[in-house]
Design a protein around this motif. Structure first.
Motif, short mmCIF file in Angstrom:
data_model
loop_
_atom_site.label_atom_id
_atom_site.label_comp_id
_atom_site.label_asym_id
_atom_site.label_seq_id
_atom_site.Cartn_x
_atom_site.Cartn_y
_atom_site.Cartn_z
N TYR A 80 70.07 -39.22 -19.94
CA TYR A 80 70.81 -37.91 -21.09
C TYR A 80 70.60 -37.03 -19.56
O TYR A 80 69.57 -36.82 -18.82
N GLY A 81 71.97 -36.17 -19.77
CA GLY A 81 72.59 -35.82 -18.58
C GLY A 81 72.26 -34.24 -19.48
O GLY A 81 71.43 -33.73 -20.36
N ALA A 82 72.75 -33.23 -18.36
CA ALA A 82 72.86 -31.66 -18.75
C ALA A 82 73.49 -31.26 -19.51
O ALA A 82 74.65 -30.36 -19.54
N GLU A 83 75.30 -32.30 -20.20
CA GLU A 83 76.18 -32.34 -20.94
C GLU A 83 76.06 -31.38 -22.01
O GLU A 83 76.45 -30.33 -22.34
N ASN A 84 74.87 -31.45 -23.58
CA ASN A 84 74.51 -31.47 -23.96
C ASN A 84 73.21 -31.04 -24.75
O ASN A 84 72.82 -31.53 -24.20
N PRO A 85 72.54 -29.95 -25.55
CA PRO A 85 71.84 -30.08 -26.17
C PRO A 85 71.55 -31.69 -26.34
O PRO A 85 71.75 -32.59 -27.19
N LEU A 86 70.02 -32.21 -26.01
CA LEU A 86 68.88 -33.35 -26.57
C LEU A 86 68.37 -32.58 -27.79
O LEU A 86 67.28 -32.06 -27.55
N ARG A 87 68.44 -33.62 -28.80
CA ARG A 87 68.05 -32.88 -29.91
C ARG A 87 67.32 -34.31 -30.14
O ARG A 87 67.19 -35.57 -29.65
N THR A 88 65.62 -34.31 -30.57
CA THR A 88 64.87 -35.06 -30.66
C THR A 88 65.04 -36.38 -31.72
O THR A 88 65.35 -37.38 -30.93
N GLU A 89 66.59 -36.08 -32.81
CA GLU A 89 66.67 -36.74 -33.28
C GLU A 89 67.82 -37.68 -33.32
O GLU A 89 67.84 -39.20 -33.22
N VAL A 90 68.11 -37.05 -31.96
CA VAL A 90 68.88 -38.38 -30.90
C VAL A 90 68.55 -39.29 -30.37
O VAL A 90 68.89 -40.32 -30.29
N VAL A 91 67.63 -38.88 -29.69
CA VAL A 91 66.29 -40.13 -29.28
C VAL A 91 65.65 -41.03 -29.47
O VAL A 91 65.61 -42.50 -29.69
N ALA A 92 65.23 -39.79 -30.45
CA ALA A 92 64.28 -41.27 -32.12
C ALA A 92 65.75 -42.56 -32.07
O ALA A 92 65.48 -43.70 -32.33
N PHE A 122 58.76 -35.10 -25.81
CA PHE A 122 57.72 -35.54 -25.66
C PHE A 122 56.70 -36.33 -26.27
O PHE A 122 56.17 -37.21 -25.89
N ARG A 123 56.23 -35.88 -27.31
CA ARG A 123 55.55 -36.36 -28.21
C ARG A 123 55.59 -37.86 -29.36
O ARG A 123 55.12 -38.47 -28.96
N LEU A 124 57.48 -37.74 -29.34
CA LEU A 124 58.37 -38.71 -29.19
C LEU A 124 58.05 -39.91 -27.91
O LEU A 124 56.76 -41.26 -28.36
N LEU A 125 58.26 -39.66 -26.99
CA LEU A 125 57.72 -40.47 -25.88
C LEU A 125 56.58 -41.27 -26.05
O LEU A 125 56.87 -42.12 -25.53
N GLY A 126 56.25 -40.30 -26.17
CA GLY A 126 54.49 -40.67 -25.90
C GLY A 126 54.50 -41.23 -27.11
O GLY A 126 53.29 -42.77 -26.51
N LYS A 127 54.43 -41.32 -27.74
CA LYS A 127 54.34 -42.26 -28.59
C LYS A 127 54.67 -43.54 -29.00
O LYS A 127 54.61 -44.89 -29.02
N LYS A 128 56.53 -43.67 -28.70
CA LYS A 128 57.45 -44.85 -29.25
C LYS A 128 57.06 -46.00 -27.59
O LYS A 128 58.12 -47.18 -27.37
N LEU A 129 57.10 -45.03 -26.09
CA LEU A 129 57.81 -45.83 -25.14
C LEU A 129 56.90 -47.21 -24.73
O LEU A 129 57.17 -48.08 -24.12
N LYS A 130 55.43 -47.28 -25.98
CA LYS A 130 54.67 -47.98 -25.33
C LYS A 130 54.85 -49.46 -25.98
O LYS A 130 54.58 -50.38 -24.74
N ILE A 151 50.75 -33.80 -21.46
CA ILE A 151 49.84 -34.16 -21.90
C ILE A 151 50.31 -34.81 -23.45
O ILE A 151 49.79 -36.11 -23.59
N SER A 152 51.76 -34.26 -24.11
CA SER A 152 52.10 -35.82 -24.87
C SER A 152 52.58 -36.69 -24.60
O SER A 152 52.81 -37.41 -24.96
N LEU A 153 52.84 -36.65 -23.50
CA LEU A 153 53.62 -38.03 -22.72
C LEU A 153 52.47 -38.62 -22.15
O LEU A 153 52.62 -39.26 -21.82
N ALA A 154 50.97 -38.32 -22.61
CA ALA A 154 49.78 -39.19 -21.32
C ALA A 154 49.29 -40.26 -22.39
O ALA A 154 49.03 -41.21 -21.95
N PRO A 155 49.52 -40.49 -24.20
CA PRO A 155 49.39 -41.66 -23.95
C PRO A 155 50.45 -43.09 -23.48
O PRO A 155 49.73 -43.91 -24.03
N PHE A 156 51.57 -42.45 -23.12
CA PHE A 156 52.48 -43.76 -22.77
C PHE A 156 51.96 -44.09 -21.98
O PHE A 156 51.89 -44.64 -21.11
N LEU A 157 51.71 -43.25 -20.88
CA LEU A 157 51.21 -43.10 -19.23
C LEU A 157 50.30 -43.44 -19.09
O LEU A 157 50.23 -44.48 -18.56
N ASN A 158 48.82 -43.84 -20.00
CA ASN A 158 47.58 -43.83 -19.98
C ASN A 158 47.76 -45.46 -20.29
O ASN A 158 46.54 -45.57 -20.19
#
Length: 506
Positions: A80-92, A122-130, A151-158
């Motif tokens: 994902y680049g900086a061309e357009n604003p990124l929304r949470t529903e798009v990543v989901a 970041f809450r979505l990434l921390g929950k789904k990327l595992k 900290i929201s990304l911590a569940p995935f990283l840990n």
């Protein structure tokens, strides 16, 4: 609407939907990538042309942007680049599409993206990327990433055991957030690249946390803490970690105010045997001659460092730079040239305004040898030294069969001393010891032993006995006169004493 020519047969009845000819997966995979890019810009998806009747052509179905993520088999890259604003529903939606097709994510990157809801992303990434076995995660140049986002990304990283590359540069989190991902630094067995640059909030405490948790690990190869607000205490933690991490190859600490004290700490770690560092970046760290002198002493014994960057350190003068280059190329004698460090070829001192032009030129010459092997670098330095000093010639590039005649010509024209100077320009011969292994060697090398008169005569006789007794190949055997520049086999000595002693002995 498609019409049928009058001479053609009537079109048969349309086939059922289940029996219609659809493009195969292989045909879709072979469609060129630029066709998909053009279709995306026009919001129309190109389809593969197939030779089927027009009446049986199925209706073209519009595909979504998610289909373009799966053009190639294997893991998926989400960038994902900086061309357009990124929304949470798009990543989901993208993550759901990857999950539905049972794919893995190899690389996920948010490069300067403008996040509408940073905490939600970041809450979505921390929950789904595992669930996707991510190998590379790059979240860089996002100033809105603070402590809460990390900290929201911590569940995935840990929880991850597969992440090899983590890039969190350009963020605004501090040591408190790094404490929340302690398990990631301590238990992840795959981490190879860690980039925490352009974040002055990390400071010495953050460097201490990272160094402490990574100490003793044998997988990390790159650590970048550029512009992280480090001081002498933070560098002390990194230098201690550097000596206990033999796998580390790249260390970037530029734009940190560590001064000469920090450079001295790093130099001591580089001097240790456990350090296998290949690149050290110390640009704009306010280093001076005192730190460079200690660094030069460490470079003398280190044989792993290939690149050292000291740009824009105005405290470095020609005095300190000259001592640093003496560790790499010391022109005091040929022995000092051979004893130098031939592995370090990239010493970058650009921007050091108090360094002379001659040293800058020498740095450029060394940089030109970066692609050469170590023995080739050695030969280049010896050739440069002999060219500057005028001590003989380099006897390389000649056919070995011509070597006796070349030595004969050099010995007659310039004397035996010049002949031995020519031999000194050959590093392999210069490093040899006495020819007779049974004798007691009292000298450091073979050429040093030739300074004694008795040994000089002895080895001269031995050299003369090895020369061919037949007529030289440079003579013309058709009865014409010999070449006037050729030396005879009986005139190899440089004085009459050796001729008299040889004739008396015979």
């Amino acid at each position: 609407m498609l019409t049928q020519p009058p001479s053609a047969k009537p079109c048969p009845e349309p086939l059922p939907t289940s029996q219609r000819m659809m493009p195969s997966k292989n045909e879709e995979a072979t469609t060129p990538l630029h066709q998909y890019d053009a279709a995306l810009n026009q919001q129309v998806v190109a389809t593969t042309e197939m030779p089927i009747p027009a009446c049986n052509m199925p209706r073209r179905q519009n595909s979504t942007d998610d289909d373009l993520l799966f053009l190639h088999p294997g893991p998926v890259d989400l960038i994902y680049g900086a061309e357009n604003p990124l929304r949470t529903e798009v990543v989901a939606r993208h993550l759901s599409s990857v999950r539905r097709r049972r794919k893995r994510i190899h690389h996920l990157s948010l490069m300067g993206s403008e996040l509408v809801d940073p905490e939600g992303v970041f809450r979505l990434l921390g929950k789904k990327l595992k669930k996707f076995n991510v190998k590379e995660l790059a979240i860089n140049q996002i100033p809105s990433m603070g402590n809460e986002e990390l900290i929201s990304l911590a569940p995935f990283l840990n929880a991850t055991k597969t992440l090899k590359i983590l890039d969190l540069s350009g963020a605004r989190f501090d040591a408190k957030a790094l404490q929340e991902i302690r398990c990631f630094f301590k238990k992840n067995p795959s981490l190879e690249v860690l980039v925490l640059g352009d974040n002055e909030c990390i400071g010495d405490k953050g460097a201490a946390i990272v160094s402490e948790l990574q100490e003793g690990r044998r997988t990390l190869r790159t650590l970048s803490m550029r512009s992280c607000g480090l001081g002498s205490s933070g560098v002390a933690s990194i230098s201690k970690f550097l000596g206990s991490c033999p796998s580390l190859r790249v260390l970037e600490l530029s734009n940190n105010i560590i001064g000469d004290a920090g450079v001295e700490l790093l130099a001591r770690s580089i001097k240790s045997q456990g350090c296998q560092l290949e690149f050290l970046g110390l640009n704009s760290v306010e280093a001076g001659d005192r730190g460079v002198l200690v660094l030069a002493d460490a470079v003398k014994t280190n044989r792993s460092l290939t690149s050292l960057s000291l740009q824009n350190n105005r405290g470095i003068t020609s005095f300190g730079a000259a001592h640093l280059f003496k560790s790499v190329y010391n022109t005091q004698s040929l022995q000092s040239v051979l004893a130098g460090n031939h592995v370090l070829t990239n010493v970058n001192i650009r921007g050091c305004s108090r360094v002379g032009e001659s040293l800058l030129k020498l740095a450029e010459e060394l940089l030109s040898m970066q692609s050469l092997a170590t023995h080739q670098v050695t030969r280049f330095k010896v050739s440069k030294y002999t060219e500057e000093k005028g001590n003989g010639i380099v006897l390389e590039g000649f056919d070995p069969k011509l070597l006796p005649h070349i030595l004969s010509f050099v010995g007659k024209s310039n004397g035996l001393s010049y002949l031995f100077q020519s031999i000194r320009s050959m590093p392999p011969l210069h490093s040899q010891y006495a020819l007779c292994p049974k004798e007691d060697v009292k000298f450091n090398d073979f050429l040093e032993s030739l300074k004694v008169a008795k040994r000089t005569k002895k080895f001269y006789d031995r050299f003369a006995s090895l020369f061919p007794k037949q007529r030289s190949i440079m003579r013309n055997q058709g009865g014409r006169f010999a070449n006037k520049h050729e030396a005879t086999m009986n005139s190899l000595s440089c004085n009459n004493k050796f001729n008299t002693s040889l004739s008396t002995k015979k």
